[in-house]
Design a protein around this motif. Structure first.
Motif, mmCIF file in Angstrom:
data_model
loop_
_atom_site.group_PDB
_atom_site.id
_atom_site.type_symbol
_atom_site.label_atom_id
_atom_site.label_comp_id
_atom_site.label_asym_id
_atom_site.label_seq_id
_atom_site.Cartn_x
_atom_site.Cartn_y
_atom_site.Cartn_z
ATOM 1 N N THR A 50 0.851 -1.188 0.000
ATOM 2 C CA THR A 50 0.000 0.000 0.000
ATOM 3 C C THR A 50 0.888 1.240 0.000
ATOM 4 O OG1 THR A 50 -0.131 0.264 2.407
ATOM 5 C CG2 THR A 50 -1.695 -1.267 1.382
ATOM 6 N N HIS A 185 -9.396 -1.627 -7.037
ATOM 7 C CA HIS A 185 -8.730 -1.334 -5.760
ATOM 8 C C HIS A 185 -7.319 -0.810 -5.991
ATOM 9 C CE1 HIS A 185 -7.599 -2.100 -1.498
ATOM 10 N NE2 HIS A 185 -6.449 -2.455 -2.026
ATOM 11 N N ALA A 292 -13.818 6.347 -5.074
ATOM 12 C CA ALA A 292 -13.212 5.246 -4.324
ATOM 13 C C ALA A 292 -14.021 3.969 -4.508
ATOM 14 C CB ALA A 292 -13.128 5.607 -2.841
ATOM 15 N N ARG A 295 -16.426 -0.141 -0.087
ATOM 16 C CA ARG A 295 -15.812 -0.776 1.088
ATOM 17 C C ARG A 295 -14.290 -0.598 1.115
ATOM 18 N NH1 ARG A 295 -19.862 -3.965 -0.672
ATOM 19 N NH2 ARG A 295 -18.485 -5.232 -1.945
ATOM 20 N N PHE A 296 -13.820 0.501 0.557
ATOM 21 C CA PHE A 296 -12.376 0.798 0.617
ATOM 22 C C PHE A 296 -12.061 1.360 1.999
ATOM 23 C CE2 PHE A 296 -8.594 3.371 0.093
ATOM 24 C CZ PHE A 296 -7.786 2.568 -0.700
ATOM 25 N N ASP A 297 -11.165 0.715 2.740
ATOM 26 C CA ASP A 297 -10.922 1.126 4.122
ATOM 27 C C ASP A 297 -9.442 1.242 4.482
ATOM 28 O OD1 ASP A 297 -10.252 -1.517 4.041
ATOM 29 O OD2 ASP A 297 -11.548 -2.161 5.695
ATOM 30 N N ILE A 298 -8.579 1.451 3.495
ATOM 31 C CA ILE A 298 -7.145 1.583 3.753
ATOM 32 C C ILE A 298 -6.819 3.030 4.120
ATOM 33 C CG2 ILE A 298 -4.840 1.435 2.713
ATOM 34 C CD1 ILE A 298 -5.824 -0.858 1.030
ATOM 35 N N ASP A 299 -6.054 3.219 5.180
ATOM 36 C CA ASP A 299 -5.631 4.556 5.597
ATOM 37 C C ASP A 299 -4.523 5.039 4.658
ATOM 38 O OD1 ASP A 299 -4.980 6.903 6.810
ATOM 39 O OD2 ASP A 299 -4.289 6.025 8.700
#
Length: 328
Positions: A50, A185, A292, A295-299
């Motif tokens: 990431t 993603h 986005a 359910r995209f949840d990356i910081d």
């Protein structure tokens, strides 16, 4: 180019057809320099990394089949020896980080991702890919970058939508050829990395000098002897590439301060996008946003993300051609 439809909105192939009867936008190929780096980072995202993952900012040595070694250099020594985020590495166009990614996988994996993103130009599966050694065409580079703004779907540039006879009868229609290059993603992660280049890196001039706001990503590129300057800018609904150089590569700036992509090519992008954004009939707005995935949840707020207050805090891009020659 509209990244969603593939429609080419405009292009300039040369300064004057009277004196320059060669189309550098669709036919010419030139060394791409650091504009290749997002493609290598795409491989890292595809393999599960990431933007905020930390990697070592140290020189990387490649062991060649000939028994020799090759260590690409990077400009300056800012944060050398530290653990840095991948976002910082791309924003600063740091060669150590790009080489680190290349070393984790292999040159052939980079060739494969380039092919999936629509790059058809010849290239060798060698470590020098990390420095942008090969020659690619501007149109294929723009289409590859447009893939990120189109949720990972690559569209071939479409120049003509239909042909009519003089009576208005439609003789033929054309639709863009599309293929899924990467998943949505990973495309969104790459958009975040490209925005980091504009917000904190080598393309920060868009913010500091041209006062452009909104969601904009991009990448600068510079080559040996400052012969080629590149900037490819990505907005949610328009992707534009700019290459600057002479027909003969002996035509170039004498120093990198003037000859880097941030100084040669980026201003052209800014000066034509500003009126496009200001025109309410253009269809482009600084309020446009990249969508986005669900359910995209990356910081994506990296711990080492820092917004420079001047261009003096940005590394000048390392030029890759000389190092490629050393490699070869």
């Amino acid at each position: 180019m509209d990244p969603h439809s593939g429609h080419v909105k405009a292009y300039v192939g040369g300064p004057s057809y009277k004196h320059f009867k060669y189309d550098m936008a669709t036919m010419g190929k030139r060394q791409v320099g650091s504009t290749i780096k997002p493609f290598i980072y795409t491989l890292a995202m595809q393999e599960g990394l990431t933007p905020c993952d930390l990697v070592p900012n140290v020189p990387q040595t490649f062991y060649l089949p000939t028994g020799q070694t090759w260590t690409p250099r990077t400009s300056g020594n800012r944060r050398e020896g530290e653990m840095v985020s991948l976002k910082w590495g791309l924003a600063q166009s740091n060669n150590n980080i790009t080489a680190w990614i290349m070393k984790q996988y292999n040159p052939q994996a980079v060739v494969n991702i380039l092919r999936s993103l629509g790059i058809k130009s010849p290239m060798d599966a060698v470590p020098a890919l990390s420095l942008g050694a090969p020659d690619f065409g501007l149109s294929e580079m723009v289409a590859a970058y447009a893939t990120y703004a189109n949720k990972g779907v690559h569209s071939e540039p479409l120049f003509v939508t239909r042909i009519e006879d003089r009576y208005g009868n439609v003789i033929s229609t054309f639709n863009p050829r599309r293929s899924e290059a990467i998943n949505e993603h990973n495309a969104y992660l790459m958009l975040n990395l490209l925005q980091g280049v504009v917000n904190t890196g080598t393309a920060i001039r868009l913010r500091l000098t041209y006062n452009l706001r909104g969601q904009i990503g991009g990448k600068t590129g510079t080559t040996q002897n400052n012969s080629d300057g590149w900037f490819i800018g990505v907005s949610p609904n328009l992707v534009t590439g700019v290459w600057v150089g002479g027909e003969d590569r002996d035509v170039h700036f004498d120093n990198t301060y003037l000859g880097q992509g941030a100084n040669m090519a980026l201003p052209i992008w800014a000066l034509y996008m500003i009126p496009a954004y200001e025109d309410p009939e253009s269809g482009y707005s600084l309020e446009d946003e990249f969508e986005a995935p669900l359910r995209f949840d990356i910081d994506l707020n990296c711990p080492d993300e820092y917004v420079p207050q001047s261009e003096d805090e940005i590394e000048i891009e390392t030029i890759g051609e000389q190092q490629r020659n050393e490699f070869l």
